[in-house]
Design a protein around this motif. Structure first.
Motif, PDB file in Angstrom:
ATOM      1  N   HIS A 167       0.769  -1.133  -0.034  1.00  0.00           N
ATOM      2  CA  HIS A 167       0.042   0.181  -0.144  1.00  0.00           C
ATOM      3  C   HIS A 167       0.922   1.157  -0.058  1.00  0.00           C
ATOM      4  O   HIS A 167       0.439   2.222  -0.388  1.00  0.00           O
ATOM      5  N   TRP A 168       2.218   1.279   0.506  1.00  0.00           N
ATOM      6  CA  TRP A 168       3.078   2.495   0.366  1.00  0.00           C
ATOM      7  C   TRP A 168       3.211   3.042  -0.825  1.00  0.00           C
ATOM      8  O   TRP A 168       3.551   4.001  -1.037  1.00  0.00           O
ATOM      9  N   THR A 169       3.166   1.987  -1.932  1.00  0.00           N
ATOM     10  CA  THR A 169       3.545   2.582  -3.198  1.00  0.00           C
ATOM     11  C   THR A 169       2.495   3.278  -4.025  1.00  0.00           C
ATOM     12  O   THR A 169       2.622   3.990  -4.962  1.00  0.00           O
ATOM     13  N   MET A 170       1.237   3.572  -3.269  1.00  0.00           N
ATOM     14  CA  MET A 170       0.236   4.552  -3.670  1.00  0.00           C
ATOM     15  C   MET A 170       0.865   5.708  -3.730  1.00  0.00           C
ATOM     16  O   MET A 170       0.602   6.546  -4.518  1.00  0.00           O
ATOM     17  N   ASP A 171       1.761   6.401  -2.692  1.00  0.00           N
ATOM     18  CA  ASP A 171       2.328   7.431  -2.805  1.00  0.00           C
ATOM     19  C   ASP A 171       3.848   7.723  -2.600  1.00  0.00           C
ATOM     20  O   ASP A 171       4.501   8.396  -2.730  1.00  0.00           O
ATOM     21  N   GLY A 172       4.588   6.417  -2.501  1.00  0.00           N
ATOM     22  CA  GLY A 172       5.914   6.309  -2.123  1.00  0.00           C
ATOM     23  C   GLY A 172       6.540   5.623  -3.641  1.00  0.00           C
ATOM     24  O   GLY A 172       7.910   5.785  -3.382  1.00  0.00           O
ATOM     25  N   ALA A 173       5.895   5.105  -4.546  1.00  0.00           N
ATOM     26  CA  ALA A 173       6.661   4.606  -5.717  1.00  0.00           C
ATOM     27  C   ALA A 173       6.279   5.401  -6.925  1.00  0.00           C
ATOM     28  O   ALA A 173       4.883   5.842  -7.056  1.00  0.00           O
ATOM     29  N   ILE A 174       6.715   5.425  -8.045  1.00  0.00           N
ATOM     30  CA  ILE A 174       6.523   5.964  -9.079  1.00  0.00           C
ATOM     31  C   ILE A 174       5.298   5.280  -9.774  1.00  0.00           C
ATOM     32  O   ILE A 174       4.618   6.123 -10.313  1.00  0.00           O
ATOM     33  N   THR A 175       5.163   4.226  -9.720  1.00  0.00           N
ATOM     34  CA  THR A 175       4.031   3.417 -10.185  1.00  0.00           C
ATOM     35  C   THR A 175       3.554   2.452  -9.056  1.00  0.00           C
ATOM     36  O   THR A 175       4.165   1.701  -8.548  1.00  0.00           O
TER      37      THR A 175
END
Length: 387
Positions: free
Chosen positions: A282-290
């Motif tokens: 879920h961190w990828t929603m704001d923390g990853a490019i995609t």
């Protein structure tokens, strides 16, 4: 130009966030949900209310869908094979998905392809559990008969449900009352839990997100730190390669989460597999490019995958669990004013004690600061703290 329709089986928060990721791409979603009140059913325009365990319901739902995917792993495999026989693309397919549906099948297959796992076997009754425990007793005895032992129902468990840590034969009776096979595993002496998240497309392209640390409370994911702090780079690379190898060997299409134990003697052991977007991503929603959700959509449609690299040095995800304070909206004033960079994601669920109703993401260059901000926001929203 006709944009494709993705059929999503399951109306939970994973479907809700996957739908959100498809909106900028113009991807249309059709949802098979248990009730109109389910998290995703509140926001998807094309919703079918029905039972995913009924084949004819699934067939009717699949009409007009270009591909079928899931926010849970519980659809019977024989139904998915029937859909494939009807010409409906199912991603991930039933042959892959069975390894996330049945822990016994998963352990057998991972062992066959050389993936390190805890010592394990299917057990038939409490006495068999005692025999399994004794097999792990150190030479010369004195190890308490190999207890404690972890027992898991092979199907249906999640968030600590269907899992028992037993310390004697007397404690081993309860798991067998469910009437399904039981898997016994050694209780691993681990330093921490990690997760390796990867995404794979039908044409074989695959990407790996940074390995994260997953902190659990009472069997439920509480906090995820990306990337995992102080993880040896060689071990991080080994975890990513292991997850990519599992995805390829099992034929996974879409997102795969590989939950891992980092042992005290420096090894990695696979704990669980999930073939869908996962809480540890879920961190990828704001923390990853995609995000994991955007890449899952791309994968099931066989589009080129997006860049999984992080946007910030540290990102922390903290789950927001229900407590005794149901009015979470009133807490927004404090949380947003205190931390303008805070990202809040709520799932539209009724607040019940211990239930996952949302999560928050924070990011920055100072891990202690990022952790404190995430935990403060999650606790304030829950009502555990009031200042």
């Amino acid at each position: 130009m006709t944009f494709p329709v993705v059929g999503m089986v399951g109306g939970g928060q994973l479907a809700r966030m996957t739908h959100e990721a498809g909106i900028p791409l113009g991807i249309r979603f059709r949802l098979l949900s248990d009730t109109p009140q389910d998290s995703a059913a509140q926001v998807v325009s094309d919703v079918v209310i029905g039972d995913y365990r009924d084949l004819e319901t699934l067939r009717a739902f699949a009409q007009g869908c270009d591909v079928i995917t899931f926010d849970h792993e519980h659809v019977p495999g024989e139904h998915l094979r029937a859909l494939e026989a009807d010409g409906v693309p199912v991603r991930p397919g039933p042959d892959a998905l069975r390894h996330a549906q049945d822990k016994g099948v998963m352990r057998t297959r991972l062992e066959a392809i050389g993936v390190p796992c805890p010592r394990h076997r299917i057990v038939t009754d409490p006495e068999d559990v005692a025999a399994f425990a004794a097999e792990g007793d150190p030479p010369g005895g004195g190890g308490g008969g190999g207890f404690p032992v972890v027992l898991k129902t092979v199907r249906g468990g999640y968030d600590g449900k269907g899992v028992w840590v037993v310390r004697s034969v007397a404690e081993a009776a309860e798991p067998f009352r469910a009437g399904v096979p039981v898997l016994a595993e050694e209780k691993v002496d681990f330093v921490r839990e990690l997760a390796a998240n990867v995404v794979r497309s039908p044409h074989g392209q695959a990407v790996a997100y940074p390995v994260v640390e997953s902190r659990q409370v009472d069997g439920v994911c509480d906090t995820v730190i990306a990337p995992a702090p102080d993880l040896d780079p060689e071990l991080a690379l080994a975890a990513e390669e292991m997850a990519l190898g599992i995805a390829k060997e099992l034929g996974v299409i879409g997102h795969l989460a590989v939950e891992l134990f980092e042992t005290r003697d420096g090894r990695l052991l696979v704990n669980e597999l999930a073939m869908r977007p996962h809480n540890s991503g879920h961190w990828t929603m704001d923390g990853a490019i995609t995000s994991q959700f955007a890449n899952h959509v791309r994968a099931v449609l066989d589009l080129p995958l997006g860049d999984p690299r992080p946007r910030a040095k540290w990102t922390v995800m903290a789950n927001v669990l229900g407590g005794d304070y149901p009015d979470m909206y009133s807490a927004y004033l404090h949380c947003m004013a205190r931390d303008p960079q805070l990202k809040i994601h709520m799932y539209g669920k009724d607040v019940k004690p211990g239930r996952k109703v949302g999560h928050v993401n924070t990011y920055g260059d100072d891990l202690d600061d990022v952790l404190e901000r995430a935990r403060h926001a999650a606790d304030y929203l829950r009502g555990t703290i009031t200042e």
